[in-house]
Motif scaffolding. Structure first.
Motif, PDB file in Angstrom:
ATOM      1  N   CYS A 110      -4.102  -5.827  -0.960  1.00  0.00           N
ATOM      2  CA  CYS A 110      -3.320  -6.366  -2.083  1.00  0.00           C
ATOM      3  C   CYS A 110      -3.655  -5.663  -3.405  1.00  0.00           C
ATOM      4  CB  CYS A 110      -3.538  -7.867  -2.218  1.00  0.00           C
ATOM      5  SG  CYS A 110      -2.354  -8.691  -3.318  1.00  0.00           S
ATOM      6  N   LEU A 112      -3.163  -4.341  -7.137  1.00  0.00           N
ATOM      7  CA  LEU A 112      -2.562  -4.983  -8.303  1.00  0.00           C
ATOM      8  C   LEU A 112      -1.242  -4.312  -8.671  1.00  0.00           C
ATOM      9  CD1 LEU A 112      -3.230  -7.218 -10.391  1.00  0.00           C
ATOM     10  CD2 LEU A 112      -4.276  -5.441 -11.794  1.00  0.00           C
ATOM     11  N   THR A 116       3.763  -9.108 -11.899  1.00  0.00           N
ATOM     12  CA  THR A 116       3.457 -10.178 -10.963  1.00  0.00           C
ATOM     13  C   THR A 116       2.618 -11.224 -11.678  1.00  0.00           C
ATOM     14  OG1 THR A 116       1.458  -9.054 -10.177  1.00  0.00           O
ATOM     15  CG2 THR A 116       3.521  -8.629  -8.965  1.00  0.00           C
ATOM     16  N   VAL A 118      -0.766 -13.467 -11.268  1.00  0.00           N
ATOM     17  CA  VAL A 118      -2.004 -13.682 -10.527  1.00  0.00           C
ATOM     18  C   VAL A 118      -2.389 -15.149 -10.686  1.00  0.00           C
ATOM     19  CG1 VAL A 118      -4.459 -13.125 -10.387  1.00  0.00           C
ATOM     20  CG2 VAL A 118      -2.783 -11.310 -10.720  1.00  0.00           C
ATOM     21  N   VAL A 134       0.581  -9.976 -15.081  1.00  0.00           N
ATOM     22  CA  VAL A 134       0.071  -8.608 -14.991  1.00  0.00           C
ATOM     23  C   VAL A 134       0.993  -7.678 -15.781  1.00  0.00           C
ATOM     24  CG1 VAL A 134      -0.589  -6.709 -13.478  1.00  0.00           C
ATOM     25  CG2 VAL A 134      -0.896  -9.084 -12.723  1.00  0.00           C
ATOM     26  N   LEU A 143      -7.015  -7.495  -5.143  1.00  0.00           N
ATOM     27  CA  LEU A 143      -7.246  -8.932  -5.244  1.00  0.00           C
ATOM     28  C   LEU A 143      -8.234  -9.410  -4.187  1.00  0.00           C
ATOM     29  CD1 LEU A 143      -4.620  -8.722  -6.979  1.00  0.00           C
ATOM     30  CD2 LEU A 143      -4.080 -11.018  -6.153  1.00  0.00           C
ATOM     31  N   GLN A 149      -1.197 -12.965  -5.580  1.00  0.00           N
ATOM     32  CA  GLN A 149      -0.305 -12.151  -6.404  1.00  0.00           C
ATOM     33  C   GLN A 149       1.124 -12.584  -6.063  1.00  0.00           C
ATOM     34  OE1 GLN A 149      -0.441  -7.815  -8.174  1.00  0.00           O
ATOM     35  NE2 GLN A 149      -0.445  -7.751  -5.950  1.00  0.00           N
ATOM     36  N   TYR A 151       5.132 -12.387  -6.491  1.00  0.00           N
ATOM     37  CA  TYR A 151       6.255 -11.530  -6.853  1.00  0.00           C
ATOM     38  C   TYR A 151       7.493 -12.412  -7.057  1.00  0.00           C
ATOM     39  CZ  TYR A 151       3.406  -7.685  -4.944  1.00  0.00           C
ATOM     40  OH  TYR A 151       2.409  -6.782  -4.674  1.00  0.00           O
TER      41      TYR A 151
END
Length: 482
Positions: A110, A112, A116, A118, A134, A143, A149, A151
């Motif tokens: 995953c 970054l 997105t 976090v 982010v 991560l 994360q 999306y």
């Protein structure tokens, strides 16, 4: 300093607490028409908005992998895994990462990605569900398993959803959704996260609201930072004045002499320089069951009562047999062998007990411990105690009595010592009053910030026509000076 008790933020939303109805300043109108949301805690929403579960906005959720890592940030070109603290401030900070151990480089997952969200899925009740948007994603940052994360779909604004997660309406839902057998650690499941409700405006409106909040929260944050700087300046000034008073006195015209101790330098010629062991002896009296167990703090010295676990800033381990504690009396000087070089010592004000691992120094004649405590809290004295401590690393250092008693200190005559302590007490009271006022202003500003975000993301104010001023300024505070 400024008093914000009844202040308004010009060009900002001074919105009342949830449940008190819609309040908006004249510069931010309400929407022309509202409708019932169907959700009791949300009330009415703009007529053209909808109330949806977060899953409508989410494209996918990823989580990382638990890997071994060194507790320092990754350098460019190496791999780092994010700490959960990367979202603690309310903003995302990718620099809060740890360098992945070489043997785990092939286990990271995953990476970054920009735009997105976090999310902390496992944390304390106040921090579980904490989020960060982010906006910068350097290569090589991954991560851990305790962070998600998130999306978003193309027809959703990640910035708008991020601001929604800063509103009380989000926090209350997270609180109700979390599970966990421990009151200190909670879990937020992906399914529960996806079913959290949010108010969904059209995407163009989401973008405008996020743009508005970017600008307005930055202005409030600047005021909060100003108060925080003031607190630090007050702390530095207070310590500088105290340090000068306990090593040089209050009269700048008195003759000076070399103290003979490098850390003290020159001191008033009529002051006495001597070893701690000349005025203190080590005491180890057995504890009494009826006496309170006192806390020794690196910031506040020795408490004057027994603290509950709720009052303490860390978990307290009690010994059932209180006779195993060391008894202390008013006027004693107590220090934690492992924390003395950090300020873990203080003068005792009441009869009580302290940990058997602590050192108790009892004055042989005069009651000088409140003065000596202030002297030993100066930067040079702390360094002197560190030099006299034994250990491989700082966090394993121990200051034993045999070393402590040989540290040279300086003692003024009794009358002058009392005058110095009166000046210090007055200074501390003034400084604490100013700090309390600054802390109060910070709380008010944080509440205004939260209320402004809530008003914008739930449609209590209409910012569709808002444009940033040609010249950005901090909010004008309509308030009286104190």
């Amino acid at each position: 300093m400024t008093n914000l008790a009844g202040a308004n933020l010009n060009n900002g939303a001074a919105v009342g607490p949830q449940g008190e109805g819609r309040e908006s300043p004249s510069s931010f109108p309400e929407y022309p028409a509202y409708k019932a949301s169907g959700v009791e805690w949300l009330g009415e929403v703009p007529e053209h908005w909808t109330v949806q579960p977060l899953k409508r906005a989410i494209a996918k959720i990823e989580s990382g992998t638990s890997v071994n890592a060194a507790d320092y940030p990754a350098e460019p070109g190496s791999y780092g895994v994010l700490k959960t603290s990367c979202v603690y401030t309310g903003q995302f900070d990718w620099r809060e990462n740890k360098t992945v151990d070489d043997e785990d480089l092939n286990r990271v997952s995953c990476p970054l990605k920009i735009d997105t969200l976090v999310v902390s899925r496992m944390n304390t009740p106040d921090l579980v569900g904490a989020t960060g948007l982010v906006t910068e994603a350097p290569a090589g940052i991954f991560l851990p398993d305790r962070l998600w994360q998130v999306y978003f779909e193309k027809n959703q604004s990640a910035s708008f959803v991020f601001y929604f997660t800063k509103a009380p309406e989000y926090r209350e839902q997270v609180k109700n959704a979390c599970s966990g057998t421990s009151s200190s650690m909670q879990n937020l499941g992906q399914d529960d996260f996806r079913t959290l409700l949010f108010v969904e405006p059209p995407v163009a409106e989401q973008t405008q609201i996020a743009r508005f909040l970017d600008h307005e929260t930055a202005r409030i944050d600047a005021l909060i930072e100003e108060q925080q700087r003031l607190i630090e300046l007050l702390k530095e000034k207070r310590q500088a004045v105290i340090s000068h008073a306990v090593t040089k006195g209050l009269d700048p015209t008195v003759p000076m002499k070399d103290s003979g101790a490098e850390w003290l330098g020159e001191v008033p010629a009529h002051w006495e320089t001597l070893r701690i062991g000349a005025v203190y002896s080590e005491a180890a009296d057995k504890g009494l069951a009826e006496l309170p167990v006192l806390r020794v703090s690196i910031h506040h010295g020795v408490s004057d009562k027994e603290l509950s676990e709720e009052e303490s800033d860390r978990k307290i381990t009690r010994i059932d047999d209180r006779e195993k504690y060391k008894r202390v009396r008013p006027g004693d000087l107590v220090y934690n062998m492992m924390r003395a070089w950090q300020g873990g010592f203080g003068a005792v004000l009441v009869d009580g007990l302290v940990s058997p691992a602590y050192v108790v120094a009892r004055p042989k004649n005069e009651d000088i411990s409140r003065y000596v405590e202030q002297l030993l809290r100066t930067g040079c004295a702390v360094e002197e105690m560190r030099k006299n401590s034994y250990g491989i690393t700082d966090f394993r250092l121990r200051l034993y009595w045999d070393q402590f008693k040989n540290i040279v200190i300086v003692i003024p005559p009794e009358v002058e010592r009392q005058q110095i302590m009166e000046r210090i007490d007055s200074l501390i009271n003034e400084s604490e009053a100013l700090k309390s006022e600054a802390d109060r202003l910070i709380v008010i500003l944080q509440e205004r910030r939260s209320a402004l975000i809530s008003a914008a993301v739930t449609g209590k104010i209409d910012v569709r026509g808002w444009q940033p001023p040609a010249r950005a300024q901090a909010p004008v505070l309509e308030a009286e000076a104190v």
